[in-house]
Scaffold this active site. Structure first.
Site, PDB file in Angstrom:
ATOM      1  N   HIS A  78       0.986  -1.200  -0.062  1.00 59.11           N
ATOM      2  CA  HIS A  78      -0.072   0.252  -0.057  1.00 59.11           C
ATOM      3  C   HIS A  78       0.914   1.345  -0.173  1.00 59.11           C
ATOM      4  O   HIS A  78       0.637   2.389  -0.779  1.00 59.11           O
ATOM      5  CB  HIS A  78      -1.064  -0.087   1.344  1.00 59.11           C
ATOM      6  N   GLY A  79       1.872   1.267   0.557  1.00 61.08           N
ATOM      7  CA  GLY A  79       2.830   2.297   0.776  1.00 61.08           C
ATOM      8  C   GLY A  79       3.558   2.453  -0.551  1.00 61.08           C
ATOM      9  O   GLY A  79       3.704   3.737  -0.940  1.00 61.08           O
TER      10      GLY A  79
END
Length: 113
Positions: A78-79
């Site tokens: 996600h990052g």
């Protein structure tokens, strides 16, 4: 950058990526309203946030090199996704602010309603 555990590094990646994306999009809105000084400031702040996010990304990659076979966790993915879309938003915002700058300078028009 200091000592951060992996989760803190990833959260900084997400937070700074999101901040960079948000400021880039606000810069487009400011340019649309012919507020070029504000647009330039927001682009500067966006770039600074994205540079921070990129530093955290680099740290994360360096710390995880050599750990072949491990699956990246969902938060890390996600990052990474957050940073890449934020960087794209910044690039588009830079182009759109310049587009509005040219439009207003050539047409000498008032700010649209």
């Amino acid at each position: 950058m200091g000592q951060f555990n992996q989760e803190e590094v990833i959260m900084n990646l997400v937070v700074n990526g999101g901040d960079g994306r948000g400021k880039a999009l606000k810069a487009i809105d400011a340019a649309k309203d012919n507020q070029m000084d504000l647009a330039d400031q927001l682009l500067k702040e966006s770039n600074e946030a994205l540079l921070k996010a990129h530093q955290f990304q680099t740290q994360l990659i360096q710390e995880n090199m050599g750990e072949a076979g491990e699956k990246p966790d969902l938060l890390m993915v996600h990052g990474q996704d957050h940073l890449m879309t934020a960087m794209l938003a910044y690039d588009i915002a830079v182009k759109m602010v310049e587009m509005y700058r040219i439009f207003y300078s050539k047409n000498n028009q008032e700010v649209p309603i």
